[in-house]
Scaffold this motif. Sequence first.
Motif, PDB file in Angstrom:
ATOM      1  N   LYS A  33     -44.165 -22.259  29.711  1.00 51.35           N
ATOM      2  CA  LYS A  33     -43.320 -22.681  28.593  1.00 51.35           C
ATOM      3  C   LYS A  33     -43.410 -24.193  28.391  1.00 51.35           C
ATOM      4  O   LYS A  33     -43.445 -24.679  27.262  1.00 51.35           O
ATOM      5  CB  LYS A  33     -41.873 -22.259  28.850  1.00 51.35           C
ATOM      6  N   TRP A  34     -43.467 -24.957  29.485  1.00 51.32           N
ATOM      7  CA  TRP A  34     -43.589 -26.403  29.372  1.00 51.32           C
ATOM      8  C   TRP A  34     -44.936 -26.790  28.777  1.00 51.32           C
ATOM      9  O   TRP A  34     -45.013 -27.682  27.930  1.00 51.32           O
ATOM     10  CB  TRP A  34     -43.393 -27.069  30.735  1.00 51.32           C
ATOM     11  N   LEU A  35     -46.016 -26.114  29.206  1.00 49.17           N
ATOM     12  CA  LEU A  35     -47.341 -26.408  28.650  1.00 49.17           C
ATOM     13  C   LEU A  35     -47.386 -26.116  27.150  1.00 49.17           C
ATOM     14  O   LEU A  35     -48.016 -26.841  26.385  1.00 49.17           O
ATOM     15  CB  LEU A  35     -48.413 -25.596  29.385  1.00 49.17           C
ATOM     16  N   TRP A  36     -46.706 -25.061  26.745  1.00 51.74           N
ATOM     17  CA  TRP A  36     -46.621 -24.718  25.328  1.00 51.74           C
ATOM     18  C   TRP A  36     -45.775 -25.757  24.582  1.00 51.74           C
ATOM     19  O   TRP A  36     -46.170 -26.236  23.517  1.00 51.74           O
ATOM     20  CB  TRP A  36     -46.029 -23.316  25.185  1.00 51.74           C
ATOM     21  N   ALA A  37     -44.626 -26.137  25.157  1.00 54.36           N
ATOM     22  CA  ALA A  37     -43.735 -27.097  24.505  1.00 54.36           C
ATOM     23  C   ALA A  37     -44.376 -28.478  24.409  1.00 54.36           C
ATOM     24  O   ALA A  37     -44.133 -29.215  23.449  1.00 54.36           O
ATOM     25  CB  ALA A  37     -42.401 -27.185  25.248  1.00 54.36           C
ATOM     26  N   SER A  38     -45.209 -28.833  25.375  1.00 53.32           N
ATOM     27  CA  SER A  38     -45.854 -30.145  25.357  1.00 53.32           C
ATOM     28  C   SER A  38     -47.157 -30.118  24.562  1.00 53.32           C
ATOM     29  O   SER A  38     -47.892 -31.095  24.562  1.00 53.32           O
ATOM     30  CB  SER A  38     -46.104 -30.637  26.778  1.00 53.32           C
ATOM     31  N   ARG A  39     -47.427 -28.995  23.916  1.00 56.86           N
ATOM     32  CA  ARG A  39     -48.541 -28.822  22.982  1.00 56.86           C
ATOM     33  C   ARG A  39     -49.918 -28.909  23.625  1.00 56.86           C
ATOM     34  O   ARG A  39     -50.884 -29.311  23.004  1.00 56.86           O
ATOM     35  CB  ARG A  39     -48.430 -29.809  21.817  1.00 56.86           C
ATOM     36  N   TRP A  40     -50.011 -28.495  24.885  1.00 62.24           N
ATOM     37  CA  TRP A  40     -51.328 -28.389  25.500  1.00 62.24           C
ATOM     38  C   TRP A  40     -52.010 -27.094  25.073  1.00 62.24           C
ATOM     39  O   TRP A  40     -53.230 -27.021  25.041  1.00 62.24           O
ATOM     40  CB  TRP A  40     -51.216 -28.458  27.022  1.00 62.24           C
ATOM     41  N   TYR A  41     -51.216 -26.074  24.784  1.00 60.18           N
ATOM     42  CA  TYR A  41     -51.730 -24.775  24.348  1.00 60.18           C
ATOM     43  C   TYR A  41     -50.951 -24.312  23.129  1.00 60.18           C
ATOM     44  O   TYR A  41     -49.775 -24.599  22.996  1.00 60.18           O
ATOM     45  CB  TYR A  41     -51.623 -23.740  25.475  1.00 60.18           C
ATOM     46  N   LYS A  42     -51.621 -23.574  22.249  1.00 62.33           N
ATOM     47  CA  LYS A  42     -50.991 -23.134  21.007  1.00 62.33           C
ATOM     48  C   LYS A  42     -49.933 -22.067  21.228  1.00 62.33           C
ATOM     49  O   LYS A  42     -48.982 -21.971  20.463  1.00 62.33           O
ATOM     50  CB  LYS A  42     -52.047 -22.578  20.045  1.00 62.33           C
ATOM     51  N   THR A  43     -50.128 -21.223  22.242  1.00 59.27           N
ATOM     52  CA  THR A  43     -49.161 -20.164  22.509  1.00 59.27           C
ATOM     53  C   THR A  43     -48.838 -20.140  23.996  1.00 59.27           C
ATOM     54  O   THR A  43     -49.604 -20.630  24.833  1.00 59.27           O
ATOM     55  CB  THR A  43     -49.711 -18.783  22.101  1.00 59.27           C
ATOM     56  N   ARG A  44     -47.713 -19.527  24.320  1.00 58.10           N
ATOM     57  CA  ARG A  44     -47.357 -19.358  25.731  1.00 58.10           C
ATOM     58  C   ARG A  44     -48.334 -18.424  26.423  1.00 58.10           C
ATOM     59  O   ARG A  44     -48.630 -18.586  27.603  1.00 58.10           O
ATOM     60  CB  ARG A  44     -45.946 -18.778  25.837  1.00 58.10           C
ATOM     61  N   ALA A  45     -48.832 -17.448  25.688  1.00 60.89           N
ATOM     62  CA  ALA A  45     -49.794 -16.507  26.269  1.00 60.89           C
ATOM     63  C   ALA A  45     -51.064 -17.243  26.702  1.00 60.89           C
ATOM     64  O   ALA A  45     -51.617 -16.961  27.779  1.00 60.89           O
ATOM     65  CB  ALA A  45     -50.125 -15.406  25.272  1.00 60.89           C
ATOM     66  N   LEU A  46     -51.539 -18.179  25.898  1.00 61.24           N
ATOM     67  CA  LEU A  46     -52.727 -18.955  26.271  1.00 61.24           C
ATOM     68  C   LEU A  46     -52.441 -19.848  27.479  1.00 61.24           C
ATOM     69  O   LEU A  46     -53.295 -20.019  28.352  1.00 61.24           O
ATOM     70  CB  LEU A  46     -53.198 -19.803  25.095  1.00 61.24           C
ATOM     71  N   ALA A  47     -51.234 -20.401  27.535  1.00 59.95           N
ATOM     72  CA  ALA A  47     -50.855 -21.224  28.680  1.00 59.95           C
ATOM     73  C   ALA A  47     -50.792 -20.382  29.953  1.00 59.95           C
ATOM     74  O   ALA A  47     -51.278 -20.799  31.012  1.00 59.95           O
ATOM     75  CB  ALA A  47     -49.511 -21.899  28.421  1.00 59.95           C
ATOM     76  N   ALA A  48     -50.217 -19.198  29.861  1.00 62.21           N
ATOM     77  CA  ALA A  48     -50.141 -18.305  31.026  1.00 62.21           C
ATOM     78  C   ALA A  48     -51.535 -17.853  31.454  1.00 62.21           C
ATOM     79  O   ALA A  48     -51.832 -17.780  32.650  1.00 62.21           O
ATOM     80  CB  ALA A  48     -49.268 -17.095  30.697  1.00 62.21           C
ATOM     81  N   GLU A  49     -52.393 -17.582  30.488  1.00 63.37           N
ATOM     82  CA  GLU A  49     -53.763 -17.164  30.808  1.00 63.37           C
ATOM     83  C   GLU A  49     -54.518 -18.286  31.515  1.00 63.37           C
ATOM     84  O   GLU A  49     -55.263 -18.044  32.476  1.00 63.37           O
ATOM     85  CB  GLU A  49     -54.489 -16.780  29.517  1.00 63.37           C
ATOM     86  N   ALA A  50     -54.331 -19.528  31.078  1.00 61.13           N
ATOM     87  CA  ALA A  50     -54.971 -20.667  31.734  1.00 61.13           C
ATOM     88  C   ALA A  50     -54.484 -20.794  33.178  1.00 61.13           C
ATOM     89  O   ALA A  50     -55.270 -21.082  34.081  1.00 61.13           O
ATOM     90  CB  ALA A  50     -54.699 -21.948  30.955  1.00 61.13           C
ATOM     91  N   CYS A  51     -53.201 -20.577  33.396  1.00 56.58           N
ATOM     92  CA  CYS A  51     -52.657 -20.617  34.762  1.00 56.58           C
ATOM     93  C   CYS A  51     -53.277 -19.516  35.617  1.00 56.58           C
ATOM     94  O   CYS A  51     -53.659 -19.749  36.766  1.00 56.58           O
ATOM     95  CB  CYS A  51     -51.140 -20.473  34.742  1.00 56.58           C
TER      96      CYS A  51
END
Length: 135
Positions: free
Chosen positions: A15-33
């Motif tokens: 959620k933080w990665l999404w909020a800080s605009r590193w990823y367009k969606t939370r799903a993409l941020a979770a997938e990167a993790c």
Amino acid sequence: MKPSNDDDSHVRLDKWLWASRWYKTRALAAEACNRNQVWLQGGPAKPSREPHVGDLLELRHERGRFTIEVLHLSKQRQSASVAQTLWRETPESLLAREQAADLRRLGPEPEHDRHGRPTKHDRRQLDRLRGHGEP
């Protein structure tokens, strides 16, 4: 405008990665993790981990490798100018990215490694080397 502070002491990493605009969606941020492209404090991070102010994150992103420090926590996605106040890139990371860009810029041209059918110019050069054709 400051990042929101309403109960942002506990926020998931995705959620933080999404909020800080590193990823367009939370799903993409979770997938990167899940693909071990996000490391928190020197170890691979799961999407549910909670970052804290002062933590170091290493991101392998499509734009390069980044080492960033968490400055603020936020659960809400806000404007890009506000999102940039949530983190700061380390000087070592900036230097490494600049050096990598220089190496790419100074590297060999991809055209030099081209294989396949020779062009008309290439064929004429080969003919001259073999002693055929025009001098």
